[in-house]
Design an enzyme around this catalytic site. Structure first.
Site, PDB file in Angstrom:
ATOM      1  N   ALA A  41       0.945  -1.218  -0.138  1.00 23.81           N
ATOM      2  CA  ALA A  41       0.043  -0.140   0.086  1.00 23.81           C
ATOM      3  C   ALA A  41       0.991   1.205  -0.150  1.00 23.81           C
ATOM      4  CB  ALA A  41      -0.978   0.025   1.234  1.00 23.81           C
ATOM      5  N   LEU A  42       1.835   1.228  -0.957  1.00 23.57           N
ATOM      6  CA  LEU A  42       2.811   2.094  -1.064  1.00 23.57           C
ATOM      7  C   LEU A  42       2.486   3.459  -1.121  1.00 23.57           C
ATOM      8  CD1 LEU A  42       5.210   0.055  -3.022  1.00 23.57           C
ATOM      9  CD2 LEU A  42       5.180   0.070  -0.672  1.00 23.57           C
ATOM     10  N   HIS A  46       6.868   5.854   1.398  1.00 26.42           N
ATOM     11  CA  HIS A  46       7.808   4.721   1.118  1.00 26.42           C
ATOM     12  C   HIS A  46       8.423   5.004  -0.033  1.00 26.42           C
ATOM     13  CE1 HIS A  46       4.097   2.481   2.843  1.00 26.42           C
ATOM     14  NE2 HIS A  46       4.970   1.897   3.336  1.00 26.42           N
ATOM     15  N   GLN A  70       3.463  -9.695  13.513  1.00 31.69           N
ATOM     16  CA  GLN A  70       3.348  -8.182  14.209  1.00 31.69           C
ATOM     17  C   GLN A  70       2.097  -7.591  14.452  1.00 31.69           C
ATOM     18  OE1 GLN A  70       5.821  -6.354  10.803  1.00 31.69           O
ATOM     19  NE2 GLN A  70       4.506  -4.412  11.263  1.00 31.69           N
ATOM     20  N   ASP A 159       8.384   5.409  12.318  1.00 30.51           N
ATOM     21  CA  ASP A 159       8.344   4.302  13.179  1.00 30.51           C
ATOM     22  C   ASP A 159       9.565   4.279  14.025  1.00 30.51           C
ATOM     23  OD1 ASP A 159       5.714   2.707  12.462  1.00 30.51           O
ATOM     24  OD2 ASP A 159       6.800   3.229  10.441  1.00 30.51           O
ATOM     25  N   GLN A 162      10.787   1.199  15.977  1.00 35.01           N
ATOM     26  CA  GLN A 162      11.192   0.410  15.126  1.00 35.01           C
ATOM     27  C   GLN A 162      12.554   0.732  14.773  1.00 35.01           C
ATOM     28  OE1 GLN A 162       8.472  -1.396  12.168  1.00 35.01           O
ATOM     29  NE2 GLN A 162       9.771  -0.305  10.675  1.00 35.01           N
ATOM     30  N   SER A 194       0.819   7.491   5.715  1.00 35.33           N
ATOM     31  CA  SER A 194       0.551   6.295   6.119  1.00 35.33           C
ATOM     32  C   SER A 194      -0.302   5.454   5.180  1.00 35.33           C
ATOM     33  CB  SER A 194       0.018   6.347   7.599  1.00 35.33           C
ATOM     34  OG  SER A 194      -0.373   5.290   7.872  1.00 35.33           O
TER      35      SER A 194
END
Ligand code: AMP
Length: 293
Positions: A41-42, A46, A70, A159, A162, A194
């Site tokens: 879902a770029l 990204h 996750q 993130d 992360q 996002s």
């Protein structure tokens, strides 16, 4: 007059690979290789990672895998947007060489018995709200590193926890890969780009802007100290909780970038102001690095 020579087309790129064997074949003679791990879902965020990768490598690999490990049991694994055709077009425009889009049964042919634990830092902040999330993330990232064997891998600062934990895994487990971070990319209205933004109704999207607003207002208060940052950001989220549609705060924290522990009120130096909230059924996160003089 001679006819102009037709431009060479690049329709052979990206090569789409579905299995480790196809991936290895596609990477024969790849040279310096960069990996951009994604769940597909770029979007523009990204793309900014792909551009960083493109600048630094001969071969760019984008992995597209919605990693079930996750997601918590009540999270959005089933409805997470998946569109490999559109993702492939986006990768082609960004000059990506190889897509690795494995099936779930390829990544997890049997129950994953051995996992990478994130330790105490993986239980703070996002890890506190999403138990097991970072174990799932680090485990799939470790598997992707072994499969792709990249020289570098690009992760987004959106993130931030992360990013920190991946860097730490690479150090603690001696992965021979350089981690490159990309700044948060925002849509024109300030909302952090996002894949989950597509869930938002127009009204919810307006409410969602409270996250980036809270971070801005908080960062603007940095001159007055850590407490002021928290109070200012909190006031924005409190108001958003009363709005229609309401924004349900999950956490708002000012943490030490090295530990993800809350900083004390007299903290000096850098801190991460991080927020997570639900708008309708959509969970959103955002953060900003603030410097407290
Ligand atoms: P995801 O597909 O959401 O798992 O994200 C894949 C990678 O893209 C992660 O390293 C994210 O941090 C990064 N990313 C996602 N959104 C953004 C953004 N708005 N700005 C920068 N990086 C992002």
């Amino acid at each position: 007059m001679t006819e102009p020579t037709p431009q060479a087309t690049t329709t052979d790129r990206p090569v789409i690979t579905r299995t480790p064997r196809e991936l290895r074949e596609a990477l024969t003679g790849a040279g310096r290789t960069a990996l951009v791990p994604t769940m597909g879902a770029l979007h523009e965020g990204h793309c900014s990672l792909m551009r960083l990768a493109r600048e630094q490598a001969d071969t760019v690999v984008v992995s597209i895998f919605v990693n079930p490990l996750q997601f918590g049991p009540d999270e959005d694994l089933d409805r997470y947007p998946r569109d490999l055709a559109t993702d492939t077009e986006i990768c082609a425009k960004e000059g990506v060489d190889v897509i690795f889009a494995p099936e779930e049964r390829t990544m997890y042919p049997t129950e994953q018995m051995i996992t990478v634990e994130a330790g105490s830092m993986g239980r703070r902040l996002e890890g506190a709200s999403r138990p097991g999330h970072f174990t799932g993330v680090l485990t799939v990232v470790a598997k992707l590193f072994h499969l792709v064997r990249p020289d570098l891998a690009v992760f987004g600062a959106k993130d931030v926890q992360q990013l920190f934990l991946v860097r730490r895994m690479v150090v603690d487990l001696n992965f021979p890969v350089e981690i490159v971070s990309a700044p948060i990319l925002r849509d024109h209205d300030g909302l952090a780009s996002s894949s989950r933004n597509v869930y938002l109704t127009p009204e919810e999207r307006v409410g969602a802007l409270s996250l980036s607003r809270a971070l801005r207002v908080g960062a603007d208060a940095a001159l007055d100290g850590a407490r002021a940052v928290r109070v200012a950001a909190r006031a924005v989220m409190d108001a958003a909780a009363e709005a229609d549609p309401p924004v349900a705060l999950d956490h708002l924290a000012l943490v030490d970038p090295a530990t993800f522990d809350d900083v004390p009120d007299d903290h000096e130096g850098e801190a991460i102001l991080a927020v997570a909230a639900h708008v309708g059924t959509t969970r959103l996160i955002d953060n900003v690095l603030v410097t407290i003089p």
